[in-house]
Scaffold this motif. Structure first.
Motif, short mmCIF file in Angstrom:
data_model
loop_
_atom_site.label_atom_id
_atom_site.label_comp_id
_atom_site.label_asym_id
_atom_site.label_seq_id
_atom_site.Cartn_x
_atom_site.Cartn_y
_atom_site.Cartn_z
N LEU A 215 0.83 -1.21 0.00
CA LEU A 215 0.00 0.00 0.00
C LEU A 215 0.87 1.26 0.00
CD1 LEU A 215 -2.81 -1.04 2.52
CD2 LEU A 215 -3.00 -0.83 0.04
N ILE A 216 1.91 1.26 0.82
CA ILE A 216 2.81 2.41 0.86
C ILE A 216 3.50 2.60 -0.49
CG2 ILE A 216 4.88 3.37 1.94
CD1 ILE A 216 4.11 1.82 4.49
N THR A 217 3.97 1.49 -1.05
CA THR A 217 4.67 1.55 -2.33
C THR A 217 3.74 2.00 -3.45
OG1 THR A 217 6.11 -0.26 -1.59
CG2 THR A 217 6.08 0.22 -3.95
N ALA A 218 2.49 1.53 -3.42
CA ALA A 218 1.52 1.96 -4.43
C ALA A 218 1.28 3.46 -4.35
CB ALA A 218 0.21 1.20 -4.23
N TYR A 219 1.20 3.99 -3.14
CA TYR A 219 0.98 5.43 -2.97
C TYR A 219 2.19 6.22 -3.48
CZ TYR A 219 0.36 9.97 -0.78
OH TYR A 219 0.24 11.32 -0.56
N VAL A 220 3.40 5.76 -3.15
CA VAL A 220 4.61 6.46 -3.61
C VAL A 220 4.70 6.41 -5.13
CG1 VAL A 220 7.13 6.50 -3.52
CG2 VAL A 220 5.83 5.99 -1.45
N ALA A 221 4.37 5.26 -5.72
CA ALA A 221 4.40 5.14 -7.18
C ALA A 221 3.35 6.05 -7.82
CB ALA A 221 4.15 3.69 -7.58
#
Length: 240
Positions: A215-221
């Motif tokens: 979820l964190i990575t999806a938001y950063v991407a």
């Protein structure tokens, strides 16, 4: 029952990536080529890490040893894909019917990440799916009935993570923002390390933190690709 388990786990792991491929990649030959090239790059990284694991005989029994080199080689080949795509952007525009293919630099990052993740997922799950067909199933006399669904869920997580990691990775080098690159490498080590807990059947300790990282990575991407809440709402409202 075993066939139902096979199809349910297959769709859980590869359903979302298949939809992503169908909607965003399948209609453009150049994107397909990029995805295949990225998948081949992942295969080469897997081959090199396997050779290192095989060569160091005293440490073969330690999964963590192989995992470390697997992550290092995968990130090395991700960087190689970044260099390759940045050097061939103009050529890809010339041979593609879609001359806007390079207008968004992270578009190719997304495609290569999807190729990376899909090949990773295929290698991770194909033997598990073959066993799920039967005869018999886990959880009756030994093992746990959650093995197959957990493997499928982690495969989906890694496919999506590889896709988002490539977007962040490419963005980090384009912007010379090495915090993004560091996040990709460190979170890759972290999630891969969590997978070692599966041998102890600590599935909750593997899946929950991995999906939080997802979820964190999806938001950063999403932010790296220029996304915003207003644009997201607008995209959904325009389709309704």
């Amino acid at each position: 029952m075993t066939l139902a388990e096979f199809f349910s786990c297959s769709l859980l792991a590869f359903g979302a990536p298949l939809v992503m491929f169908s909607l965003t990649v399948a209609n453009d030959p150049v994107r397909i080529i990029i995805m295949i090239a990225a998948a081949f790059g992942w295969l080469l990284s897997f081959l090199l890490s396997s050779l290192v694991w095989y060569a160091v005989v005293p440490l073969r029994s330690y999964l963590a040893f192989g995992m470390v080199f697997a992550v290092i080689f995968q990130e090395g080949f991700r960087y190689g894909m970044y260099l390759l795509l940045r050097k061939t952007e103009e050529g890809l525009k010339e041979i593609s019917e879609n001359h806007n293919i390079g207008s968004n630099k992270l578009e190719m990052a997304y495609v290569s990440g999807l190729g990376f993740g899909t090949m990773s997922g295929a290698f991770a799950l194909v033997n598990v799916l073959a066993d799920s067909v039967g005869p018999g199933t886990l959880g009756l006399h030994s093992g746990t009935e959650y093995f197959f669904v957990t493997s499928a869920a982690m495969t989906l997580c890694m496919i999506l993570l590889n896709t988002f990691w490539s977007v962040i990775f490419f963005s980090g080098f384009d912007e010379k923002n090495y915090l993004k690159v560091g996040w990709v490498v460190l979170s890759h080590f972290f999630v891969s390390g969590l997978s070692l807990l599966n041998s102890r059947e600590l599935y909750a300790a593997t899946i929950l933190p991995s999906y939080i990282v997802l979820l964190i990575t999806a938001y950063v991407a999403f932010r790296s690709a220029g996304g915003s809440t207003a644009k997201l709402v607008q995209s959904f409202s325009s389709r309704s």
